[in-house]
Motif scaffolding. Structure first.
Motif, short mmCIF file in Angstrom:
data_model
loop_
_atom_site.label_atom_id
_atom_site.label_comp_id
_atom_site.label_asym_id
_atom_site.label_seq_id
_atom_site.Cartn_x
_atom_site.Cartn_y
_atom_site.Cartn_z
N ARG A 45 -35.04 -5.03 -11.78
CA ARG A 45 -34.89 -6.47 -11.97
C ARG A 45 -35.70 -6.97 -13.17
O ARG A 45 -35.18 -7.66 -14.04
CB ARG A 45 -35.30 -7.20 -10.68
CG ARG A 45 -35.02 -8.68 -10.69
CD ARG A 45 -35.29 -9.32 -9.34
NE ARG A 45 -36.65 -9.07 -8.85
CZ ARG A 45 -36.95 -8.31 -7.78
NH1 ARG A 45 -36.00 -7.74 -7.08
NH2 ARG A 45 -38.20 -8.15 -7.40
N ASN A 46 -36.97 -6.59 -13.24
CA ASN A 46 -37.86 -7.11 -14.29
C ASN A 46 -37.52 -6.59 -15.68
O ASN A 46 -37.73 -7.30 -16.67
CB ASN A 46 -39.32 -6.80 -13.98
CG ASN A 46 -39.87 -7.67 -12.87
OD1 ASN A 46 -39.17 -8.51 -12.30
ND2 ASN A 46 -41.13 -7.48 -12.55
N PHE A 47 -37.04 -5.36 -15.77
CA PHE A 47 -36.72 -4.78 -17.08
C PHE A 47 -35.22 -4.85 -17.38
O PHE A 47 -34.77 -4.32 -18.40
CB PHE A 47 -37.22 -3.34 -17.17
CG PHE A 47 -38.73 -3.25 -17.29
CD1 PHE A 47 -39.35 -3.42 -18.52
CD2 PHE A 47 -39.51 -3.02 -16.18
CE1 PHE A 47 -40.73 -3.35 -18.63
CE2 PHE A 47 -40.90 -2.94 -16.28
CZ PHE A 47 -41.51 -3.11 -17.51
N ASN A 48 -34.45 -5.49 -16.49
CA ASN A 48 -33.01 -5.65 -16.69
C ASN A 48 -32.32 -4.30 -16.92
O ASN A 48 -31.55 -4.12 -17.85
CB ASN A 48 -32.72 -6.63 -17.84
CG ASN A 48 -31.30 -7.15 -17.76
OD1 ASN A 48 -30.70 -7.22 -16.70
ND2 ASN A 48 -30.75 -7.52 -18.91
N VAL A 49 -32.65 -3.35 -16.04
CA VAL A 49 -32.08 -2.00 -16.11
C VAL A 49 -31.03 -1.89 -15.01
O VAL A 49 -31.29 -2.24 -13.86
CB VAL A 49 -33.19 -0.94 -15.92
CG1 VAL A 49 -32.60 0.46 -15.83
CG2 VAL A 49 -34.20 -1.03 -17.05
N GLN A 50 -29.84 -1.41 -15.37
CA GLN A 50 -28.78 -1.22 -14.39
C GLN A 50 -29.15 -0.07 -13.46
O GLN A 50 -29.36 1.05 -13.92
CB GLN A 50 -27.45 -0.93 -15.10
CG GLN A 50 -26.94 -2.08 -15.95
CD GLN A 50 -26.74 -3.34 -15.11
OE1 GLN A 50 -26.13 -3.30 -14.05
NE2 GLN A 50 -27.29 -4.45 -15.58
N PRO A 51 -29.24 -0.32 -12.15
CA PRO A 51 -29.70 0.71 -11.22
C PRO A 51 -28.62 1.67 -10.73
O PRO A 51 -28.91 2.57 -9.94
CB PRO A 51 -30.23 -0.12 -10.05
CG PRO A 51 -29.39 -1.34 -10.05
CD PRO A 51 -29.09 -1.62 -11.51
#
Length: 107
Positions: free
Chosen positions: A56-62
């Motif tokens: 969420r904080n680094f805007n990384v697609q999980p």
């Protein structure tokens, strides 16, 4: 939205801040390297919570990240010298750094 800059240092500092402090029996802080296996130092719940906040904080697609890939992690019995046959992938800070740079989970 709290998007953080995904520099390696920012990712490392974030992870080490989010995970519980690891100490020796004498309460000396243990230094954790970028390639140390996180499952050997932290509980599954702590890593899962940190990962959720990381994405969420680094805007990384999980997509592709699931705790089942990394847990349960087998540890050697206190009384055994036999090597553990690990059937899960190790999880490291470097994996989070590389994924943050790519904007998606790479592993």
């Amino acid at each position: 939205m709290n998007n953080m800059t995904a520099t390696p240092d920012a990712v490392r500092e974030f992870i080490l801040r989010e995970l519980p402090l690891v100490t020796t029996l004498l309460l000396k802080k243990i230094q954790i390297g970028d390639d140390d296996i996180l499952q050997e130092l932290f509980e599954a719940e702590d890593i899962a919570d940190m990962a959720e906040t990381f994405f969420r904080n680094f805007n990384v697609q999980p997509a592709g990240f699931t705790p089942a890939t990394y847990f349960p992690w087998k540890t050697r019995s206190f009384l055994s010298r036999a090597p553990v046959k690990q059937d899960k992938s190790p999880l490291t800070i470097r994996m989070f750094m590389e994924s943050a740079a790519a904007g998606r989970w790479l592993f």
